[in-house]
Scaffold this active site. Structure first.
Site, PDB file in Angstrom:
ATOM      1  N   ILE A   1      16.129   6.567  -5.969  1.00 42.83           N
ATOM      2  CA  ILE A   1      17.132   7.086  -5.026  1.00 42.83           C
ATOM      3  C   ILE A   1      17.226   8.610  -5.168  1.00 42.83           C
ATOM      4  O   ILE A   1      17.320   9.335  -4.178  1.00 42.83           O
ATOM      5  CB  ILE A   1      18.503   6.415  -5.280  1.00 42.83           C
ATOM      6  CG1 ILE A   1      18.424   4.927  -4.901  1.00 42.83           C
ATOM      7  CG2 ILE A   1      19.605   7.115  -4.494  1.00 42.83           C
ATOM      8  CD1 ILE A   1      19.674   4.114  -5.213  1.00 42.83           C
TER       9      ILE A   1
ATOM     10  N   GLN B   1      13.551  11.521 -18.272  1.00 41.75           N
ATOM     11  CA  GLN B   1      13.880  10.871 -19.543  1.00 41.75           C
ATOM     12  C   GLN B   1      12.591  10.496 -20.267  1.00 41.75           C
ATOM     13  O   GLN B   1      11.986   9.473 -19.956  1.00 41.75           O
ATOM     14  CB  GLN B   1      14.705   9.610 -19.247  1.00 41.75           C
ATOM     15  CG  GLN B   1      15.074   8.807 -20.467  1.00 41.75           C
ATOM     16  CD  GLN B   1      15.351   7.353 -20.119  1.00 41.75           C
ATOM     17  OE1 GLN B   1      15.135   6.915 -18.994  1.00 41.75           O
ATOM     18  NE2 GLN B   1      15.812   6.599 -21.098  1.00 41.75           N
TER      19      GLN B   1
ATOM     20  N   ASP C   1      17.804  13.268 -22.231  1.00 41.88           N
ATOM     21  CA  ASP C   1      18.215  11.889 -22.501  1.00 41.88           C
ATOM     22  C   ASP C   1      19.727  11.913 -22.643  1.00 41.88           C
ATOM     23  O   ASP C   1      20.260  12.500 -23.586  1.00 41.88           O
ATOM     24  CB  ASP C   1      17.550  11.383 -23.790  1.00 41.88           C
ATOM     25  CG  ASP C   1      17.859   9.912 -24.017  1.00 41.88           C
ATOM     26  OD1 ASP C   1      18.923   9.438 -23.534  1.00 41.88           O
ATOM     27  OD2 ASP C   1      17.056   9.233 -24.665  1.00 41.88           O
ATOM     28  N   VAL C   2      20.435  11.266 -21.716  1.00 37.96           N
ATOM     29  CA  VAL C   2      21.903  11.390 -21.706  1.00 37.96           C
ATOM     30  C   VAL C   2      22.572  10.606 -22.842  1.00 37.96           C
ATOM     31  O   VAL C   2      23.787  10.702 -23.021  1.00 37.96           O
ATOM     32  CB  VAL C   2      22.517  10.988 -20.334  1.00 37.96           C
ATOM     33  CG1 VAL C   2      22.028  11.909 -19.225  1.00 37.96           C
ATOM     34  CG2 VAL C   2      22.254   9.524 -20.008  1.00 37.96           C
TER      35      VAL C   2
ATOM     36  N   ILE D   1      21.748   8.098 -12.604  1.00 39.66           N
ATOM     37  CA  ILE D   1      21.307   7.540 -13.880  1.00 39.66           C
ATOM     38  C   ILE D   1      22.085   6.274 -14.199  1.00 39.66           C
ATOM     39  O   ILE D   1      23.311   6.247 -14.087  1.00 39.66           O
ATOM     40  CB  ILE D   1      21.515   8.602 -14.994  1.00 39.66           C
ATOM     41  CG1 ILE D   1      20.483   9.722 -14.836  1.00 39.66           C
ATOM     42  CG2 ILE D   1      21.447   7.970 -16.382  1.00 39.66           C
ATOM     43  CD1 ILE D   1      20.694  10.892 -15.780  1.00 39.66           C
TER      44      ILE D   1
ATOM     45  N   TYR E   1      25.163  -8.792 -11.962  1.00 40.34           N
ATOM     46  CA  TYR E   1      25.372  -7.347 -12.144  1.00 40.34           C
ATOM     47  C   TYR E   1      26.197  -7.087 -13.409  1.00 40.34           C
ATOM     48  O   TYR E   1      26.070  -6.040 -14.052  1.00 40.34           O
ATOM     49  CB  TYR E   1      26.033  -6.743 -10.894  1.00 40.34           C
ATOM     50  CG  TYR E   1      25.811  -5.255 -10.759  1.00 40.34           C
ATOM     51  CD1 TYR E   1      24.525  -4.720 -10.706  1.00 40.34           C
ATOM     52  CD2 TYR E   1      26.885  -4.380 -10.681  1.00 40.34           C
ATOM     53  CE1 TYR E   1      24.321  -3.355 -10.585  1.00 40.34           C
ATOM     54  CE2 TYR E   1      26.691  -3.009 -10.560  1.00 40.34           C
ATOM     55  CZ  TYR E   1      25.407  -2.509 -10.511  1.00 40.34           C
ATOM     56  OH  TYR E   1      25.206  -1.155 -10.390  1.00 40.34           O
TER      57      TYR E   1
ATOM     58  N   LYS F   1      30.215   0.723 -13.561  1.00 41.39           N
ATOM     59  CA  LYS F   1      30.366   1.412 -12.264  1.00 41.39           C
ATOM     60  C   LYS F   1      31.841   1.555 -11.885  1.00 41.39           C
ATOM     61  O   LYS F   1      32.227   2.535 -11.238  1.00 41.39           O
ATOM     62  CB  LYS F   1      29.597   0.672 -11.161  1.00 41.39           C
ATOM     63  CG  LYS F   1      28.077   0.692 -11.312  1.00 41.39           C
ATOM     64  CD  LYS F   1      27.481   2.082 -11.278  1.00 41.39           C
ATOM     65  CE  LYS F   1      25.976   2.066 -11.088  1.00 41.39           C
ATOM     66  NZ  LYS F   1      25.361   3.378 -11.339  1.00 41.39           N
TER      67      LYS F   1
ATOM     68  N   THR G   1      13.995  -0.365  -6.678  1.00 41.30           N
ATOM     69  CA  THR G   1      13.645   0.701  -7.627  1.00 41.30           C
ATOM     70  C   THR G   1      13.428   0.061  -8.995  1.00 41.30           C
ATOM     71  O   THR G   1      13.694  -1.131  -9.172  1.00 41.30           O
ATOM     72  CB  THR G   1      14.811   1.714  -7.755  1.00 41.30           C
ATOM     73  OG1 THR G   1      15.952   1.007  -8.277  1.00 41.30           O
ATOM     74  CG2 THR G   1      15.178   2.367  -6.445  1.00 41.30           C
ATOM     75  N   LEU G   2      13.015   0.881  -9.962  1.00 43.40           N
ATOM     76  CA  LEU G   2      12.848   0.380 -11.332  1.00 43.40           C
ATOM     77  C   LEU G   2      14.158  -0.208 -11.852  1.00 43.40           C
ATOM     78  O   LEU G   2      14.192  -1.321 -12.381  1.00 43.40           O
ATOM     79  CB  LEU G   2      12.460   1.535 -12.256  1.00 43.40           C
ATOM     80  CG  LEU G   2      10.999   1.815 -12.552  1.00 43.40           C
ATOM     81  CD1 LEU G   2      10.924   2.921 -13.594  1.00 43.40           C
ATOM     82  CD2 LEU G   2      10.293   0.556 -13.029  1.00 43.40           C
ATOM     83  N   ALA G   3      15.250   0.553 -11.706  1.00 41.29           N
ATOM     84  CA  ALA G   3      16.555   0.091 -12.208  1.00 41.29           C
ATOM     85  C   ALA G   3      16.977  -1.177 -11.468  1.00 41.29           C
ATOM     86  O   ALA G   3      17.463  -2.132 -12.079  1.00 41.29           O
ATOM     87  CB  ALA G   3      17.602   1.185 -12.048  1.00 41.29           C
TER      88      ALA G   3
HETATM   89  P1  NAD Z   1      15.524   4.414 -10.979  1.00 40.11           P
HETATM   90  O1  NAD Z   1      15.020   3.474 -12.020  1.00 40.11           O
HETATM   91  O2  NAD Z   1      14.546   5.033 -10.082  1.00 40.11           O
HETATM   92  O3  NAD Z   1      16.452   5.537 -11.615  1.00 40.11           O
HETATM   93  C1  NAD Z   1      17.251   5.315 -12.750  1.00 40.11           C
HETATM   94  C2  NAD Z   1      17.115   6.567 -13.579  1.00 40.11           C
HETATM   95  O4  NAD Z   1      17.993   6.519 -14.713  1.00 40.11           O
HETATM   96  C3  NAD Z   1      15.690   6.766 -14.123  1.00 40.11           C
HETATM   97  O5  NAD Z   1      15.189   8.011 -13.705  1.00 40.11           O
HETATM   98  C4  NAD Z   1      15.875   6.742 -15.629  1.00 40.11           C
HETATM   99  O6  NAD Z   1      14.980   7.597 -16.312  1.00 40.11           O
HETATM  100  C5  NAD Z   1      17.320   7.222 -15.733  1.00 40.11           C
HETATM  101  N1  NAD Z   1      17.892   6.948 -17.054  1.00 40.11           N
HETATM  102  C6  NAD Z   1      18.151   5.742 -17.633  1.00 40.11           C
HETATM  103  N2  NAD Z   1      18.599   5.933 -18.895  1.00 40.11           N
HETATM  104  C7  NAD Z   1      18.619   7.275 -19.110  1.00 40.11           C
HETATM  105  C8  NAD Z   1      18.938   8.103 -20.214  1.00 40.11           C
HETATM  106  N3  NAD Z   1      19.344   7.586 -21.400  1.00 40.11           N
HETATM  107  N4  NAD Z   1      18.835   9.448 -20.085  1.00 40.11           N
HETATM  108  C9  NAD Z   1      18.425  10.004 -18.916  1.00 40.11           C
HETATM  109  N5  NAD Z   1      18.084   9.271 -17.843  1.00 40.11           N
HETATM  110  C10 NAD Z   1      18.170   7.928 -17.934  1.00 40.11           C
HETATM  111  O7  NAD Z   1      16.574   3.525 -10.140  1.00 40.11           O
HETATM  112  P2  NAD Z   1      17.630   3.915  -8.994  1.00 40.11           P
HETATM  113  O8  NAD Z   1      17.947   2.605  -8.357  1.00 40.11           O
HETATM  114  O9  NAD Z   1      17.136   5.032  -8.178  1.00 40.11           O
HETATM  115  O10 NAD Z   1      18.913   4.325  -9.845  1.00 40.11           O
HETATM  116  C11 NAD Z   1      19.615   5.534  -9.661  1.00 40.11           C
HETATM  117  C12 NAD Z   1      21.115   5.266  -9.644  1.00 40.11           C
HETATM  118  O11 NAD Z   1      21.442   4.554  -8.463  1.00 40.11           O
HETATM  119  C13 NAD Z   1      21.617   4.426 -10.817  1.00 40.11           C
HETATM  120  O12 NAD Z   1      22.873   4.899 -11.230  1.00 40.11           O
HETATM  121  C14 NAD Z   1      21.789   3.056 -10.174  1.00 40.11           C
HETATM  122  O13 NAD Z   1      22.743   2.255 -10.850  1.00 40.11           O
HETATM  123  C15 NAD Z   1      22.287   3.478  -8.805  1.00 40.11           C
HETATM  124  N6  NAD Z   1      22.209   2.465  -7.749  1.00 40.11           N
HETATM  125  C16 NAD Z   1      21.057   1.773  -7.530  1.00 40.11           C
HETATM  126  C17 NAD Z   1      21.011   0.804  -6.529  1.00 40.11           C
HETATM  127  C18 NAD Z   1      19.755   0.010  -6.290  1.00 40.11           C
HETATM  128  O14 NAD Z   1      19.833  -1.044  -5.643  1.00 40.11           O
HETATM  129  N7  NAD Z   1      18.602   0.442  -6.732  1.00 40.11           N
HETATM  130  C19 NAD Z   1      22.139   0.557  -5.728  1.00 40.11           C
HETATM  131  C20 NAD Z   1      23.302   1.304  -5.966  1.00 40.11           C
HETATM  132  C21 NAD Z   1      23.336   2.244  -6.983  1.00 40.11           C
END
Ligand code: NAD
Length: 264
Positions: free
Chosen positions: A21, A41, A65-66, A93, A156, A163, A194-196
């Site tokens: 995202i 990270q 790294d947070v 993140i 979830y 959240k 996405t990965l997450a």
């Molecule tokens: P993503 O896997 O692409 O991004 C998640 C990021 O978090 C990665 O870049 C990872 O390196 C980082 N991260 C995790 N632990 C970390 C740490 N200790 N230090 C630094 N970075 C760290 O997935 P995404 O879906 O793009 O996620 C981005 C945000 O969007 C997240 O907060 C996720 O909860 C939120 N979100 C995702 C969705 C979905 O469906 N994918 C929906 C709503 C909200």
């Protein structure tokens, strides 16, 4: 419209790859003239993030790294030295042990509860504190959240609790920094592959369910999340703070499945 972010410099945290995202947001901000820095990270992600940053003309790419406060502080020290100030931050993140993103929320372990909270919730507060110190006169920050904060979504679990804390943090931070002209908002995105997202058990069923049952009858793209981020980070939204803005094809407004689904 093209120059909406011209002259603005900001940090994008949370790009893992071109499905992230944060990447959709970065692309949109760059299209509108923003100058960007990125964090990654660990070196494995660094190898993916550097070429992406390069595509947007950004060479300020730093590890962060947070989970480690010193790493967060070092990131903002680097930014301060390079730019001397900051206009916006994107915090995208989140993390929880995928073994606990299934089954009962009640079974969440103490260790994973704490780790999930630190990475997915507290990190935004810590980032905001450092970012605000670099923002002169005005600024804008956003984080990414999900509707599992306010309603129960299957699997979830502890991420929903994190959240909820993150969304409350948005309101408290907005109130803390509002008097300094700094705005703080959240985007609640619908499911995105996405990965997450893949860490949540049965994610593909949630994905197709929302495609069938949201008012727009589809899920959202990272480009669409980017469009809303552009609004929240630019002066277009200068009167908006403390808000959770849904970008989910309207899914959060419905209380029942679509009629087609009910009749299936
Ligand atoms: P993503 O896997 O692409 O991004 C998640 C990021 O978090 C990665 O870049 C990872 O390196 C980082 N991260 C995790 N632990 C970390 C740490 N200790 N230090 C630094 N970075 C760290 O997935 P995404 O879906 O793009 O996620 C981005 C945000 O969007 C997240 O907060 C996720 O909860 C939120 N979100 C995702 C969705 C979905 O469906 N994918 C929906 C709503 C909200």
């Amino acid at each position: 419209m093209d120059g909406l972010m011209k002259g603005k410099r900001g940090l994008v945290m949370g790009v893992a790859n071109d499905h992230s995202i944060a990447w959709g947001i970065a692309r949109k901000l760059s299209e509108h003239g923003a100058e960007l820095a990125f964090t990654y990270q660990g070196e494995a992600f660094g190898r993916r993030v550097r070429p992406l940053a390069d595509k947007l003309g950004s060479s300020l790419v730093v590890p962060c790294d947070v989970e480690d406060s010193a790493s967060v502080a070092a990131t903002f020290e680097t930014l301060g030295e390079a730019w001397g100030g900051l206009d916006f931050v994107v915090h995208a993140i989140g993390f929880s042990d995928k073994n606990e993103l299934k089954g009962l929320y009640a079974d969440t372990s103490r260790d994973n509860f704490v780790r999930t909270m630190v990475i997915s919730c507290y990190s935004f507060t810590e980032v905001a504190r450092h970012a605000a110190a670099l923002m002169k006169g005005s600024g804008s920050m956003i984080t990414l959240t999900y509707a599992g904060s306010v309603r129960v979504m299957p699997n979830y679990n502890v991420m929903g609790v994190a959240k909820a804390g993150l969304e409350a943090s948005v309101r408290y931070l907005a109130n803390d920094y509002g008097p300094r002209g700094i705005r703080v908002n959240g985007i609640s995105a619908g499911p995105v592959r996405t990965l997450a997202g893949a860490g949540i058990s049965d994610a593909r069923h949630m994905f197709s369910y929302q495609q069938r049952n949201s008012p727009l009858r589809r899920t959202v793209t990272i480009d669409e999340v980017g469009g809303s981020a552009l609004y929240l980070l630019s002066d277009l939204s200068s009167g908006v703070t403390g808000e959770i803005h849904y970008v989910d094809s309207g899914y959060h407004i419905v209380s029942m499945p679509a009629l087609d689904e009910l009749k299936r």
